[in-house]
Design a protein around this motif. Structure first.
Motif, PDB file in Angstrom:
ATOM      1  N   SER A 234       0.914  -1.061  -0.085  1.00  0.00           N
ATOM      2  CA  SER A 234       0.061  -0.130  -0.032  1.00  0.00           C
ATOM      3  C   SER A 234       0.958   1.298   0.085  1.00  0.00           C
ATOM      4  CB  SER A 234      -0.856  -0.098   1.291  1.00  0.00           C
ATOM      5  OG  SER A 234      -1.994  -0.946   0.936  1.00  0.00           O
ATOM      6  N   MET A 235       0.155   2.389  -0.364  1.00  0.00           N
ATOM      7  CA  MET A 235       0.895   3.742  -0.136  1.00  0.00           C
ATOM      8  C   MET A 235       1.509   3.821   1.137  1.00  0.00           C
ATOM      9  SD  MET A 235      -1.508   6.008  -2.606  1.00  0.00           S
ATOM     10  CE  MET A 235      -3.111   5.374  -2.023  1.00  0.00           C
ATOM     11  N   GLY A 236       2.888   4.192   1.442  1.00  0.00           N
ATOM     12  CA  GLY A 236       3.419   4.302   2.662  1.00  0.00           C
ATOM     13  C   GLY A 236       4.331   2.958   2.626  1.00  0.00           C
ATOM     14  N   ASP A 237       3.993   1.936   2.157  1.00  0.00           N
ATOM     15  CA  ASP A 237       4.679   0.833   2.494  1.00  0.00           C
ATOM     16  C   ASP A 237       5.964   0.414   1.526  1.00  0.00           C
ATOM     17  OD1 ASP A 237       2.813  -0.081   4.418  1.00  0.00           O
ATOM     18  OD2 ASP A 237       1.686  -1.265   3.254  1.00  0.00           O
ATOM     19  N   GLU A 238       6.228   1.406   0.756  1.00  0.00           N
ATOM     20  CA  GLU A 238       7.072   1.048  -0.210  1.00  0.00           C
ATOM     21  C   GLU A 238       8.660   0.532   0.103  1.00  0.00           C
ATOM     22  OE1 GLU A 238       5.247   4.026  -0.004  1.00  0.00           O
ATOM     23  OE2 GLU A 238       4.050   3.853  -1.750  1.00  0.00           O
ATOM     24  N   ASP A 239       9.091   1.308   1.224  1.00  0.00           N
ATOM     25  CA  ASP A 239      10.194   0.740   2.052  1.00  0.00           C
ATOM     26  C   ASP A 239      10.220  -0.755   1.928  1.00  0.00           C
ATOM     27  OD1 ASP A 239      10.913   3.400   1.776  1.00  0.00           O
ATOM     28  OD2 ASP A 239      10.939   3.629   3.962  1.00  0.00           O
ATOM     29  N   GLU A 240       9.151  -1.354   2.435  1.00  0.00           N
ATOM     30  CA  GLU A 240       9.173  -2.916   2.813  1.00  0.00           C
ATOM     31  C   GLU A 240       8.780  -3.842   1.468  1.00  0.00           C
ATOM     32  OE1 GLU A 240       5.907  -3.134   5.540  1.00  0.00           O
ATOM     33  OE2 GLU A 240       6.728  -1.504   6.782  1.00  0.00           O
ATOM     34  N   LYS A 241       9.228  -3.359   0.343  1.00  0.00           N
ATOM     35  CA  LYS A 241       8.993  -3.991  -0.718  1.00  0.00           C
ATOM     36  C   LYS A 241       9.511  -5.506  -0.775  1.00  0.00           C
ATOM     37  CE  LYS A 241       8.449  -3.833  -5.754  1.00  0.00           C
ATOM     38  NZ  LYS A 241       8.708  -3.252  -6.995  1.00  0.00           N
ATOM     39  N   ASP A 242      10.830  -5.567  -0.684  1.00  0.00           N
ATOM     40  CA  ASP A 242      11.363  -6.865  -0.549  1.00  0.00           C
ATOM     41  C   ASP A 242      10.835  -7.794   0.201  1.00  0.00           C
ATOM     42  OD1 ASP A 242      12.842  -6.014  -2.890  1.00  0.00           O
ATOM     43  OD2 ASP A 242      14.606  -5.596  -1.692  1.00  0.00           O
TER      44      ASP A 242
END
Ligand code: CP
Ligand code: NVA
Length: 314
Positions: A234-242
């Motif tokens: 979700s928007m805001g979770d980008e850092d947790e992609k991997d």
């Protein structure tokens, strides 16, 4: 006056069963009027301010076009451009905007930001998505399910994916209110809010349906009329992609999983979608997918929300 006039719209849970039916019936009526070319300027001369701290295609266009159809207008206020971005408080912003406009829509991060805006505004505040709720989407989703299945009560739905997610939470609240079973399936560590699970279970008991959680997507999809997913990121979770792409392995809505649902199931996704991640292209682009009806229904649902909250001569 209706019990909805002048109210805020922050979560699905704050509305009674009858009030939610009013939103849906109003959406059905407004959709018919638009399709038949009947003018419906119920909000003549009114203005909606729309604050966006996150990106949007559907929500922005639905509210903006919706206000136009209703005889009013909407202002798009990116938080990058207004003084919130330079530290002006939410409370002051709420008080100032209330002097100019008839309603405020906001899409932001923490749900407490919307609550603070609503507490300080003199006009209705509409939640256009927070990290934990996406209630306007769920009015459109319930309308879409009703159109395809002819009813809501007694249906069986599942949400496969991120349980601690705005969509999962608002869908659980919606399902519990309309008497539709809803099972959320998520990997460990991505469970829905315990408070929302408990509250929706209790409301579901009252309305004769079950709201449940499982770690098994297969168990959730079994025998469903409606299969729903949403992004793993979700928007805001980008850092947790991997980490997220790894943790959600096995939770993709693909042909094997959807084969467990009823033969006449529908597939839904609030969009934007990520083919090959939360959903296989063959499913979202397949015969059971109603995602573009669902997207269109944002317009009709949002017009209904606006009419119910803002209409003055009721
Ligand atoms: N589904 C939804 O809210 O889409 P947008 O992010 O494009 O508004
Ligand atoms: N859960 C998604 C919904 C987008 C409309 C997000 O918050 O990014």
């Amino acid at each position: 006056a209706s019990t909805l006039q002048g109210r805020d719209f922050l979560t699905i849970a704050e509305f009674t069963e009858d009030e939610l039916k009013t939103f849906l019936n109003t959406a059905v009526a407004l959709k018919a009027m638009q399709k038949q070319g009947v003018p419906h300027h119920f909000l003549e001369g009114q203005t909606l301010a729309m604050i966006f701290e996150k990106a949007s295609t559907r929500t922005r266009v639905a509210f903006e076009v919706g206000m136009y159809h209703l005889g009013g207008s909407a202002l798009y206020l990116s938080s990058k451009d207004i003084q919130i971005g330079r530290g002006e408080t939410i409370a002051d912003t709420a008080k100032v905007l209330s002097r100019f406009v008839d309603g405020i829509m906001i899409r932001t991060f923490g749900h407490e930001i919307v609550e603070e805006l609503a507490a300080n505004a003199d006009v209705p505040v509409i939640n256009g998505l927070t990290d934990t709720h996406h209630p306007t989407q769920v009015i459109a989703d319930l309308l879409t399910i009703f159109e395809h299945k002819g009813k809501l009560e007694g249906l069986k739905a599942c949400f496969i994916g991120d349980g601690y997610n705005n969509m999962a939470h608002s869908l659980m609240e919606g399902a519990a209110a309309v008497g539709m079973d809803m099972t959320v399936a998520s990997p460990k560590g991505y469970e829905p809010s315990a408070a929302i699970l408990e509250a929706t279970k209790a409301r579901g008991v009252k309305n004769g349906c079950s709201i449940a959680f499982t770690n098994s997507p297969q168990e959730a999809a079994e025998g469903c009329d409606v299969v729903i997913t949403d992004t793993w990121l979700s928007m805001g979770d980008e850092d947790e992609k991997d980490r997220r792409l790894h943790d959600f392995q096995g939770f993709q809505v693909n042909d094997a999983l959807i084969a467990l649902a009823k033969p006449d199931h529908i597939f839904m996704h609030c969009l934007p979608a990520h083919r090959g991640e939360e959903v296989a292209a063959s499913v979202i682009d397949g015969a059971h997918s109603v995602v573009f009806d669902e997207a269109e229904n944002r317009l009709h649902a949002h017009k209904a929300i606006l009419k119910c909250l803002l209409e003055k001569n009721d």
